[in-house]
Motif scaffolding. Structure first.
Motif, PDB file in Angstrom:
ATOM      1  N   ALA A  91       0.788  -1.236   0.000  1.00  0.00           N
ATOM      2  CA  ALA A  91       0.000   0.000   0.000  1.00  0.00           C
ATOM      3  C   ALA A  91       0.821   1.287   0.000  1.00  0.00           C
ATOM      4  N   ASN A  92       2.111   1.228   0.260  1.00  0.00           N
ATOM      5  CA  ASN A  92       2.909   2.452   0.286  1.00  0.00           C
ATOM      6  C   ASN A  92       2.809   3.246  -1.027  1.00  0.00           C
ATOM      7  N   PRO A  93       2.960   2.622  -2.210  1.00  0.00           N
ATOM      8  CA  PRO A  93       2.810   3.403  -3.446  1.00  0.00           C
ATOM      9  C   PRO A  93       1.405   3.995  -3.610  1.00  0.00           C
ATOM     10  N   ILE A  94       0.414   3.294  -3.111  1.00  0.00           N
ATOM     11  CA  ILE A  94      -0.961   3.812  -3.161  1.00  0.00           C
ATOM     12  C   ILE A  94      -1.058   5.064  -2.314  1.00  0.00           C
ATOM     13  N   VAL A  95      -0.549   5.008  -1.102  1.00  0.00           N
ATOM     14  CA  VAL A  95      -0.585   6.165  -0.207  1.00  0.00           C
ATOM     15  C   VAL A  95       0.168   7.342  -0.830  1.00  0.00           C
ATOM     16  N   GLN A  96       1.331   7.075  -1.401  1.00  0.00           N
ATOM     17  CA  GLN A  96       2.099   8.148  -2.047  1.00  0.00           C
ATOM     18  C   GLN A  96       1.296   8.795  -3.184  1.00  0.00           C
ATOM     19  N   ASN A  97       0.649   7.977  -3.990  1.00  0.00           N
ATOM     20  CA  ASN A  97      -0.139   8.524  -5.088  1.00  0.00           C
ATOM     21  C   ASN A  97      -1.360   9.297  -4.587  1.00  0.00           C
ATOM     22  N   LEU A  98      -1.953   8.846  -3.506  1.00  0.00           N
ATOM     23  CA  LEU A  98      -3.084   9.588  -2.930  1.00  0.00           C
ATOM     24  C   LEU A  98      -2.617  10.934  -2.382  1.00  0.00           C
ATOM     25  N   LEU A  99      -1.430  10.964  -1.802  1.00  0.00           N
ATOM     26  CA  LEU A  99      -0.868  12.237  -1.335  1.00  0.00           C
ATOM     27  C   LEU A  99      -0.599  13.165  -2.514  1.00  0.00           C
TER      28      LEU A  99
END
Length: 175
Positions: A91-99
């Motif tokens: 989920a880290n790349p998902i969180v980065q993209n949401l940011l």
């Protein structure tokens, strides 16, 4: 093929995956398809297409919400640990993209991002991911000024109710 080649298929695919979380959650969560699906979701959040974006965010909202609901359900420890392990690794790349979407660097066609991040924070080391993400951004960029970094880090460093968190991120997004 990239996601833009068949946007209607991608949109419906993520809506279908959201329904899988909603109606067939246990077999879906235990499936080996979940990690690559999360990798696909991280990439599809970057696509500037309303349908793909909305479908992907609806899926992520359902998945992270389900993971949090497992924390409050008796007898689901093994399933909870399984989904949290997958989320913590993917989920880290998902969180980065949401940011990036909150900061205006990626498209966003859905108001679900604050809720997804609030759920993610309950089952993943989101505060650490946010800090690392912000440290990796260029310091001379206007949207990543010291104040913006401090505000964003502060939102993830303290525990807030979901409505407070949503309001804080909406206020951040509008500045």
């Amino acid at each position: 093929h990239d996601f833009r080649s068949h946007p209607d298929v991608m949109e419906e695919f993520f809506y279908l995956m959201e329904r899988m979380v909603q109606y067939c959650h246990d077999p879906f969560i235990r499936s080996p398809l979940l990690p690559p699906l999360l990798q696909c979701a991280a990439m599809s959040v970057q696509v500037d297409h309303p349908g793909i974006n909305k479908g992907t965010l609806k899926f992520l909202y359902g998945l992270f919400g389900y993971a949090v609901s497992l924390q409050e359900t008796q007898g689901t420890e093994a399933l909870r640990q399984g989904v949290e392990t997958v989320l913590q690794s993917e989920a880290n790349p998902i969180v980065q993209n949401l940011l990036c979407a909150l900061m205006g660097d990626l498209p966003c066609y859905s108001p679900l991002i604050p809720d997804i991040l609030w759920y993610a924070e309950r089952c993943c080391p989101v505060a650490n991911w946010v800090t690392t993400f912000l440290q990796g951004l260029p310091t001379d960029a206007v949207p990543t000024s010291a104040r913006v970094r401090s505000d964003l880090n502060g939102m993830f460093a303290r525990s807030m109710r979901q409505d407070e968190f949503r309001l804080s991120l909406r206020n951040f997004e509008s500045t």
